[in-house]
Design an enzyme around this catalytic site. Structure first.
Site, PDB file in Angstrom:
ATOM      1  CG  HIS A 185      26.877-112.058  71.374  1.00 58.26           C
ATOM      2  ND1 HIS A 185      27.602-111.057  71.370  1.00 58.26           N
ATOM      3  CD2 HIS A 185      25.362-111.545  71.207  1.00 58.26           C
ATOM      4  CE1 HIS A 185      26.932-109.879  71.124  1.00 58.26           C
ATOM      5  NE2 HIS A 185      25.704-110.246  71.313  1.00 58.26           N
ATOM      6  CB  SER A 226      18.971-113.627  68.488  1.00 53.95           C
ATOM      7  OG  SER A 226      17.567-113.134  68.881  1.00 53.95           O
ATOM      8  CE  LYS A 257      13.403-104.034  63.361  1.00 54.24           C
ATOM      9  NZ  LYS A 257      13.262-105.422  62.713  1.00 54.24           N
ATOM     10  CG  ASP A 258      18.762-102.720  68.241  1.00 58.29           C
ATOM     11  OD1 ASP A 258      17.643-103.303  68.234  1.00 58.29           O
ATOM     12  OD2 ASP A 258      19.722-103.544  68.686  1.00 58.29           O
ATOM     13  CD  GLU A 269       6.693 -96.427  92.461  1.00 57.67           C
ATOM     14  OE1 GLU A 269       7.471 -95.778  91.512  1.00 57.67           O
ATOM     15  OE2 GLU A 269       5.546 -96.202  92.655  1.00 57.67           O
TER      16      GLU A 269
END
Length: 366
Positions: free
Chosen positions: A188, A192, A214-215, A258
């Protein structure tokens, strides 16, 4: 001070690939909540651990669903973080140094948490996987043997080891949660990245409601996919051998981690020297720390650089092949393919910055 989330100015051209940051936050919350619910029924004791997991699956109200969400949620967690890292490399998000370095630390801590968590069911692969991986520390000169005994809490993997792993697996996610907060704080402060590399101040929109909605769409899709896996194919990511109780006398025919660790496991087992294998295993992840210190190119991102794009997508294919080869026996042709893929994995981090400057030299000479 960083602006609050709903007022945060965000680049106008973020694509859906930027959703994976928020998806990782959801994965972390899901893992913490389901882990807490499992922990109240689990007992970290070698005589009871396996039976307690069976008890959770059979007797606890919707325990099967909670455990399935926790076990399969780890796979979704790593899938999202690998895509998140790949996006960062593709669009040069590592130029935001502090955010990237904290993110690499999050990845290493997540790997440790996932490994200790895989040991807790105390099945055959859990026990022997813990034995094999912890024995790698013996390769460290001078302190290796003492370090392994300290990790084990004795002279072999046993009850003390299980308790230590349980404590770390329980506390680790809360440390991870703090690191995620630091990661977001740095993000922040700098803003971004974006596909074109334009500055945030030039053209920005509020995070709320544009990117929040959107998220939310991405979160609904991911949680729906996780629910589908848990309800329809809950054991798709689990090793069948791990449904057998741990037996220190009988070694499984194939010991493998895994799927999200198979690329590193493939790199490790293709090196005959134990210390060399441990160094290569560590470098396969630690190498990400060095990317922000590459010489800075004139352009951000590789979307306009066909040479770097080619290298990147070959690297992604190489990563997938390494993951596949990690499940295969050490015999021809898998041995040779694994050797070539291991070499390119590390070569990529040398060729990648070189491709920027070669392309820019050609471009500006025209």
């Amino acid at each position: 001070m960083s602006p609050v989330l709903y007022d945060l100015p965000a680049p106008v051209n973020l694509t859906i690939i930027w959703n994976f940051g928020s998806l990782l936050g959801v994965c972390l919350v899901v893992q913490i909540l389901t882990g807490l619910l499992i922990a109240v029924h689990y007992t970290p004791h070698v005589e009871q651990a396996f039976s307690r997991v069976v008890h959770i699956m059979r007797d606890v109200e919707i325990g099967w669903l909670i455990r399935s969400f926790h076990a399969n949620g780890a796979s979704f967690f790593f899938l999202c973080i690998y895509i998140h890292i790949g996006r960062g490399i593709f669009y040069h998000s590592f130029s935001i140094k502090h955010t990237w370095i904290v993110g690499c630390t999050i990845l290493i801590l997540l790997i440790a948490i996932a490994f200790t968590g895989y040991v807790l069911p105390w099945g055959q692969i859990s026990f022997w996987g813990a034995t094999v991986i912890t024995n790698l520390f013996r390769a460290i000169p001078y302190i290796g043997s003492e370090l392994v005994e300290w990790i084990w809490g004795g002279f072999c993997v046993g009850d003390a080891t299980l308790k230590r792993f349980f404590v770390f697996h329980f506390l680790g996610p809360f440390i991870l949660f703090v690191l995620v907060g630091v990661h977001i704080m740095f993000l922040h402060d700098t803003g971004s990245g974006n596909p074109l590399g334009v500055e945030r101040e030039i053209e920005a929109i509020p995070f709320h409601s544009y990117y929040l909605l959107k998220d939310l769409v991405g979160i609904v899709v991911m949680v729906g996919a996780l629910a589908f896996v848990c309800l329809v194919v809950p054991d798709i990511f689990l090793d069948p051998v791990n449904f057998m109780p741990a037996d220190p006398i009988r070694t499984p025919l194939h010991i493998q981690p895994e799927w999200y660790f198979l690329f590193a496991y493939c790199i490790l087992r293709r090196i005959p020297n134990k210390l060399g294998g441990v160094i290569a295993l560590g470098l396969s992840v630690v190498v990400l720390y060095f990317i922000p210190f590459y010489p800075k190119p004139l352009s951000r991102g590789i979307q306009f650089n066909p040479v770097a794009q080619f290298l990147f997508w070959v690297f992604i294919g190489n990563f997938v092949v390494l993951t596949f080869i990690g499940r295969c026996p050490i015999e021809p042709p898998f041995e040779f393919i694994g050797l070539c893929c291991r070499g390119f994995y590390f070569l990529f981090y040398l060729l990648y910055p070189l491709s920027w400057f070669l392309w820019e030299k050609v471009l500006y000479s025209l």
